[in-house]
Design a protein around this motif. Structure first.
Motif, PDB file in Angstrom:
ATOM      1  N   GLY A  18       0.824  -1.210   0.000  1.00 28.01           N
ATOM      2  CA  GLY A  18       0.000   0.000   0.000  1.00 28.01           C
ATOM      3  C   GLY A  18       0.854   1.254   0.000  1.00 28.01           C
ATOM      4  N   SER A  19       0.228   2.368  -0.364  1.00 32.42           N
ATOM      5  CA  SER A  19       0.927   3.663  -0.331  1.00 32.42           C
ATOM      6  C   SER A  19      -0.014   4.733   0.213  1.00 32.42           C
ATOM      7  N   GLY A  20      -0.879   4.304   1.144  1.00 28.26           N
ATOM      8  CA  GLY A  20      -1.793   5.256   1.775  1.00 28.26           C
ATOM      9  C   GLY A  20      -1.260   5.687   3.129  1.00 28.26           C
ATOM     10  N   TRP A  21      -2.170   6.124   3.980  1.00 29.98           N
ATOM     11  CA  TRP A  21      -1.780   6.689   5.277  1.00 29.98           C
ATOM     12  C   TRP A  21      -0.965   5.721   6.125  1.00 29.98           C
ATOM     13  N   GLY A  22      -1.425   4.475   6.248  1.00 32.95           N
ATOM     14  CA  GLY A  22      -0.748   3.516   7.123  1.00 32.95           C
ATOM     15  C   GLY A  22       0.620   3.154   6.575  1.00 32.95           C
ATOM     16  N   ALA A  23       0.673   2.806   5.275  1.00 31.45           N
ATOM     17  CA  ALA A  23       1.921   2.361   4.656  1.00 31.45           C
ATOM     18  C   ALA A  23       2.960   3.481   4.651  1.00 31.45           C
ATOM     19  N   PHE A  48      -3.328  12.627  -0.086  1.00 30.88           N
ATOM     20  CA  PHE A  48      -3.774  13.274   1.151  1.00 30.88           C
ATOM     21  C   PHE A  48      -5.305  13.347   1.093  1.00 30.88           C
ATOM     22  N   THR A  49      -5.957  12.285   1.564  1.00 33.45           N
ATOM     23  CA  THR A  49      -7.421  12.157   1.421  1.00 33.45           C
ATOM     24  C   THR A  49      -8.248  13.285   2.070  1.00 33.45           C
ATOM     25  N   PRO A  50      -7.807  13.893   3.189  1.00 33.61           N
ATOM     26  CA  PRO A  50      -8.683  14.918   3.786  1.00 33.61           C
ATOM     27  C   PRO A  50      -9.060  16.053   2.831  1.00 33.61           C
ATOM     28  N   GLU A  86      -0.058  -4.832  -7.566  1.00 30.11           N
ATOM     29  CA  GLU A  86      -0.956  -5.130  -6.440  1.00 30.11           C
ATOM     30  C   GLU A  86      -0.688  -6.563  -5.992  1.00 30.11           C
ATOM     31  N   ALA A  87      -0.834  -6.782  -4.705  1.00 29.92           N
ATOM     32  CA  ALA A  87      -0.699  -8.148  -4.211  1.00 29.92           C
ATOM     33  C   ALA A  87      -1.998  -8.853  -4.566  1.00 29.92           C
ATOM     34  N   THR A  88      -1.884 -10.027  -5.178  1.00 31.39           N
ATOM     35  CA  THR A  88      -3.100 -10.750  -5.553  1.00 31.39           C
ATOM     36  C   THR A  88      -3.312 -11.961  -4.660  1.00 31.39           C
ATOM     37  N   GLY A 342      -4.563   0.511   9.751  1.00 28.70           N
ATOM     38  CA  GLY A 342      -5.425   1.354   8.930  1.00 28.70           C
ATOM     39  C   GLY A 342      -6.771   0.726   8.649  1.00 28.70           C
ATOM     40  N   ASP A 343      -7.368   1.139   7.540  1.00 26.02           N
ATOM     41  CA  ASP A 343      -8.756   0.782   7.221  1.00 26.02           C
ATOM     42  C   ASP A 343      -8.978  -0.700   6.900  1.00 26.02           C
ATOM     43  N   CYS A 344      -7.885  -1.475   6.697  1.00 21.73           N
ATOM     44  CA  CYS A 344      -8.096  -2.902   6.408  1.00 21.73           C
ATOM     45  C   CYS A 344      -8.247  -3.705   7.692  1.00 21.73           C
ATOM     46  N   PRO A 351     -11.962   4.192  11.468  1.00 27.15           N
ATOM     47  CA  PRO A 351     -11.111   4.065  10.274  1.00 27.15           C
ATOM     48  C   PRO A 351     -10.724   5.433   9.725  1.00 27.15           C
ATOM     49  N   THR A 352      -9.756   6.069  10.358  1.00 28.81           N
ATOM     50  CA  THR A 352      -9.366   7.418   9.925  1.00 28.81           C
ATOM     51  C   THR A 352      -7.876   7.496   9.618  1.00 28.81           C
ATOM     52  N   ALA A 353      -7.525   8.587   8.936  1.00 30.19           N
ATOM     53  CA  ALA A 353      -6.126   8.847   8.611  1.00 30.19           C
ATOM     54  C   ALA A 353      -5.326   9.025   9.897  1.00 30.19           C
ATOM     55  N   ALA A 448      -4.921  23.278  10.188  1.00 26.12           N
ATOM     56  CA  ALA A 448      -4.659  21.928  10.708  1.00 26.12           C
ATOM     57  C   ALA A 448      -4.327  20.981   9.554  1.00 26.12           C
ATOM     58  N   TYR A 449      -5.074  21.092   8.444  1.00 32.38           N
ATOM     59  CA  TYR A 449      -4.825  20.181   7.324  1.00 32.38           C
ATOM     60  C   TYR A 449      -3.479  20.463   6.669  1.00 32.38           C
ATOM     61  N   VAL A 450      -3.130  21.748   6.561  1.00 32.36           N
ATOM     62  CA  VAL A 450      -1.826  22.056   5.962  1.00 32.36           C
ATOM     63  C   VAL A 450      -0.720  21.481   6.844  1.00 32.36           C
TER      64      VAL A 450
HETATM   65  P1  FAD Z   1      -5.482   4.047   2.208  1.00 32.64           P
HETATM   66  O1  FAD Z   1      -4.990   5.401   2.561  1.00 32.64           O
HETATM   67  O2  FAD Z   1      -6.772   3.924   1.484  1.00 32.64           O
HETATM   68  O3  FAD Z   1      -4.340   3.325   1.370  1.00 32.64           O
HETATM   69  C1  FAD Z   1      -4.486   2.040   0.840  1.00 32.64           C
HETATM   70  C2  FAD Z   1      -3.354   1.792  -0.129  1.00 32.64           C
HETATM   71  O4  FAD Z   1      -3.303   0.418  -0.500  1.00 32.64           O
HETATM   72  C3  FAD Z   1      -3.475   2.571  -1.431  1.00 32.64           C
HETATM   73  O5  FAD Z   1      -2.212   3.069  -1.789  1.00 32.64           O
HETATM   74  C4  FAD Z   1      -3.914   1.511  -2.431  1.00 32.64           C
HETATM   75  O6  FAD Z   1      -3.505   1.820  -3.757  1.00 32.64           O
HETATM   76  C5  FAD Z   1      -3.156   0.313  -1.897  1.00 32.64           C
HETATM   77  N1  FAD Z   1      -3.681  -1.007  -2.292  1.00 32.64           N
HETATM   78  C6  FAD Z   1      -4.978  -1.383  -2.467  1.00 32.64           C
HETATM   79  N2  FAD Z   1      -5.042  -2.685  -2.815  1.00 32.64           N
HETATM   80  C7  FAD Z   1      -3.762  -3.149  -2.839  1.00 32.64           C
HETATM   81  C8  FAD Z   1      -3.173  -4.428  -3.114  1.00 32.64           C
HETATM   82  N3  FAD Z   1      -3.906  -5.485  -3.433  1.00 32.64           N
HETATM   83  N4  FAD Z   1      -1.821  -4.532  -3.057  1.00 32.64           N
HETATM   84  C9  FAD Z   1      -1.054  -3.463  -2.735  1.00 32.64           C
HETATM   85  N5  FAD Z   1      -1.561  -2.243  -2.455  1.00 32.64           N
HETATM   86  C10 FAD Z   1      -2.891  -2.092  -2.499  1.00 32.64           C
HETATM   87  N6  FAD Z   1      -9.446  10.609   7.859  1.00 32.64           N
HETATM   88  C11 FAD Z   1      -9.106  11.552   8.768  1.00 32.64           C
HETATM   89  O7  FAD Z   1      -8.568  11.214   9.829  1.00 32.64           O
HETATM   90  N7  FAD Z   1      -9.342  12.881   8.528  1.00 32.64           N
HETATM   91  C12 FAD Z   1      -9.908  13.307   7.386  1.00 32.64           C
HETATM   92  O8  FAD Z   1     -10.126  14.509   7.202  1.00 32.64           O
HETATM   93  C13 FAD Z   1     -10.255  12.338   6.407  1.00 32.64           C
HETATM   94  N8  FAD Z   1     -10.825  12.719   5.240  1.00 32.64           N
HETATM   95  C14 FAD Z   1     -11.140  11.780   4.295  1.00 32.64           C
HETATM   96  C15 FAD Z   1     -11.712  12.188   3.098  1.00 32.64           C
HETATM   97  C16 FAD Z   1     -12.047  11.243   2.135  1.00 32.64           C
HETATM   98  C17 FAD Z   1     -12.660  11.692   0.849  1.00 32.64           C
HETATM   99  C18 FAD Z   1     -11.799   9.872   2.384  1.00 32.64           C
HETATM  100  C19 FAD Z   1     -12.154   8.841   1.348  1.00 32.64           C
HETATM  101  C20 FAD Z   1     -11.259   9.456   3.583  1.00 32.64           C
HETATM  102  C21 FAD Z   1     -10.923  10.403   4.550  1.00 32.64           C
HETATM  103  N9  FAD Z   1     -10.366  10.025   5.763  1.00 32.64           N
HETATM  104  C22 FAD Z   1     -10.008  10.975   6.696  1.00 32.64           C
HETATM  105  C23 FAD Z   1     -10.129   8.609   6.059  1.00 32.64           C
HETATM  106  C24 FAD Z   1      -8.681   8.222   5.677  1.00 32.64           C
HETATM  107  O9  FAD Z   1      -8.396   8.610   4.361  1.00 32.64           O
HETATM  108  C25 FAD Z   1      -8.488   6.720   5.796  1.00 32.64           C
HETATM  109  O10 FAD Z   1      -8.826   6.311   7.093  1.00 32.64           O
HETATM  110  C26 FAD Z   1      -7.037   6.375   5.490  1.00 32.64           C
HETATM  111  O11 FAD Z   1      -6.760   6.638   4.135  1.00 32.64           O
HETATM  112  C27 FAD Z   1      -6.729   4.921   5.809  1.00 32.64           C
HETATM  113  O12 FAD Z   1      -5.398   4.671   5.494  1.00 32.64           O
HETATM  114  P2  FAD Z   1      -4.959   3.257   4.918  1.00 32.64           P
HETATM  115  O13 FAD Z   1      -3.474   3.300   4.783  1.00 32.64           O
HETATM  116  O14 FAD Z   1      -5.554   2.184   5.740  1.00 32.64           O
HETATM  117  O15 FAD Z   1      -5.636   3.141   3.499  1.00 32.64           O
END
Ligand code: FAD
Ligand code: NAD
Length: 479
Positions: A18-23, A48-50, A86-88, A342-344, A351-353, A448-450
């Motif tokens: 992953g390359s989201g908040w947790g990773a 930056f989802t927020p 992606e991991a399958t 994170g969200d998984c 489930p927040t950033a 705060a977001y900046v």
């Molecule tokens: P994600 O950030 O979703 O990252 C998942 C990563 O895994 C992605 O890079 C994806 O490409 C990758 N991935 C998916 N499948 C695979 C695979 N099979 N193999 C490898 N990689 C894979 N939270 C707050 O605290 N404050 C906020 O203001 C806020 N605003 C938000 C606004 C929006 C519009 C959204 C949608 C969410 C918001 N959130 C906010 C929630 C926050 O974005 C999530 O809780 C956060 O992104 C979770 O982080 P994560 O790393 O678990 O997942």
């Protein structure tokens, strides 16, 4: 990076999925010289989802809220390998991953590069890990409601934002060919957002602002014709917020003439209408039809197929319906080398950033301690000097004792509600809670977001986007 550490011990492999908040939080805080680090994600940037709800309207440019994974990796002390895939499949027993080339982009969504001549094949590889960091996030939950997958847009990824913008403009431009009193014109100019959580509220508010402040300059009278409807199944929107802030948000919506439909549960959608059941105050229900030109579905998270497949391999995950069950060190229950964050995952935290970010910081430090323990055990195995052995054993005991459970510190929640107003439920330590809403909170929300953004580059870009909008307004091109 050498396969051996300076003390001769083997450098273990950490694969981050992953390359989201947790990773990215894990990667940024990890001493990458301690491990052979491989990041696998179809999205070669952090999002930056927020600020994603500000993208469809052009308040924020997409480029301003993304950071390339490779740039982040370069700023860490060791070498990091990034694989766009992606991991399958994951074989937990063999500590092996199957990955397939997969590319994610704002314009085309998911895309796979294939190889081979006439019989094109996907590019597939296997990689081994010592530790796996499972941070693949979640997908938007549809609850199996008919028509959602086919007709609704989500707001989760960069291409979702681009699709919503395109739909807004296609429907606006098409409506101009129809007479003013046409029902179809009215439908095309109706934006319906389902789900009154923070995602739905922020997006509906941004779209309403855009119509009133900018589109009205380009298409005179559109502000009286276009409607934004927010549909929520429960009696209120923003249910995680303080009641005062919920009332404040609803009063602002009323002033803005944003059509809020609470107690309205969506049951089905087709290409033109949303079909819902409204719960009346007396307990009766009524079926309603809400026509739409653009439909956005923002009703929260559901697990990705890979998360379900991992859970299915592990006895201890049999009850995991909404995400992986993890222990106090973020280790997936029933495994000895897979961490999830994170969200998984499904935990007592939302489930927040904010949660995923703090978990990433914890995991980076936990992995550093595991590396130190591994090194000390290796050195004990190599040493024969009794004095040295006593010293090494003491260091090992101290390091093992320093491993504490993950503890989440909630700092509060913020949401934009339109007309340059925001709501904030803030927490300072254990002693103070403040619930505030309005224009000053809006300025606080922005600052705060900046401050939460990863790099100086994106901070500058976001602030300059806000200045641009203040000076020139938002534009009205489809892209
Ligand atoms: P994600 O950030 O979703 O990252 C998942 C990563 O895994 C992605 O890079 C994806 O490409 C990758 N991935 C998916 N499948 C695979 C695979 N099979 N193999 C490898 N990689 C894979 N939270 C707050 O605290 N404050 C906020 O203001 C806020 N605003 C938000 C606004 C929006 C519009 C959204 C949608 C969410 C918001 N959130 C906010 C929630 C926050 O974005 C999530 O809780 C956060 O992104 C979770 O982080 P994560 O790393 O678990 O997942
Ligand atoms: P959510 O789970 O917070 O809200 C979804 C809403 O959709 C709920 O209120 C639910 O009652 C409603 N819903 C479900 N099914 C429905 C149906 N059939 N018809 C009508 N309404 C229905 O989802 P979200 O807003 O996407 O947020 C997901 C997570 O991301 C949350 O943890 C949230 O806190 C976080 N987030 C935070 C922010 C912020 O802090 N500003 C912004 C966006 C997301």
């Amino acid at each position: 990076q050498s396969p051996l550490k300076p003390n001769g011990n083997r450098r273990k492999t950490v694969v981050i999925l992953g390359s989201g908040w947790g990773a990215i939080s894990t990667l940024k805080h990890l001493d990458t010289s301690l491990y052979n680090v491989v990041v696998v994600s179809p999205r070669n940037y952090f999002l930056f989802t927020p600020l994603l709800p500000s993208v469809p309207t052009g308040t924020i440019d997409l480029k301003s809220i993304i950071d390339p994974v490779r740039t982040i990796a370069k700023s860490t002390p060791g070498e990091v390998t990034y694989l766009e895939a992606e991991a399958t499949d994951i074989d937990i027993a063999k500590k092996q991953l199957t990955i397939q080339h997969s590319s994610y982009s704002a314009t085309s969504g998911v895309h796979h590069v294939t190889i081979g001549g006439d019989e094109a094949k996907p590019i597939v590889a296997t990689i081994e890990y010592d530790y796996l960091v499972f941070a693949i996030g979640a997908q938007t939950a549809t609850f199996g409601i008919p028509g959602i997958e086919k007709y609704a847009y989500y707001l989760k990824e960069t291409d979702d934002a681009a699709r919503i913008r395109r739909s807004l403009f296609e429907t606006i431009e098409a409506s101009q060919l129809l007479p003013k009193d046409s029902e179809e014109r009215k439908r095309l100019l109706s934006v319906v957002v389902c789900g009154g959580g923070p995602t739905g509220v922020e997006l509906a508010a941004e779209i309403k602002d855009y119509i009133d402040e900018d589109l009205s300059r380009f298409v005179p009278g559109i502000e009286n014709e276009m409607s934004v409807t927010l549909v929520e199944a429960l009696p209120n929107v923003l249910n995680a917020f303080n009641h005062k802030l919920i009332e404040y948000t609803e009063s602002i919506f009323e002033k803005q003439q944003l059509d809020l439909r609470v107690n309205t549960m969506v049951k089905k959608v087709d290409d033109k209408n949303v079909y819902a059941t409204v719960k009346k105050s007396g307990g009766d229900t009524e079926n309603v039809t809400i026509p739409y030109g653009t439909l956005v579905w923002a009703t929260g998270n559901g697990p990705r197929p890979l998360t379900k497949a991992v859970a299915a391999q592990i006895e201890e995950q049999k009850t995991a319906r909404r995400g992986l069950l993890i222990g106090e060190h973020l280790l997936v229950d029933g495994t000895d080398s897979v961490f999830a964050l994170g969200d998984c995952t499904f935990t007592k935290n939302p489930p927040t950033a904010q949660v995923a970010h703090q978990e990433g910081i914890y995991l980076a430090s936990h992995l550093a301690k595991l590396s130190k323990i591994d090194d000390l055990k290796y050195e004990i195995g190599q040493n024969t000097d009794p004095e040295q052995l006593v010293r090494l054993q003491r260091r090992l005991d101290r390091t093992q004792a320093s491993i504490l459970p993950f503890k989440y510190t909630h700092q509060g929640a913020l949401a934009y509600i339109g007309s340059e107003r925001a709501v904030a439920d803030l927490v300072w330590g254990d002693w103070s809670n403040v619930s505030t809403g309005g224009s000053l909170t809006f300025l606080f929300w922005r600052s705060a977001y900046v401050s939460m953004m990863l790099g100086v580059r994106t901070k500058i870009l976001v602030v300059s986007d806000w200045i641009k909008v203040k000076v020139f307004g938002r534009d009205c091109s489809k892209e």
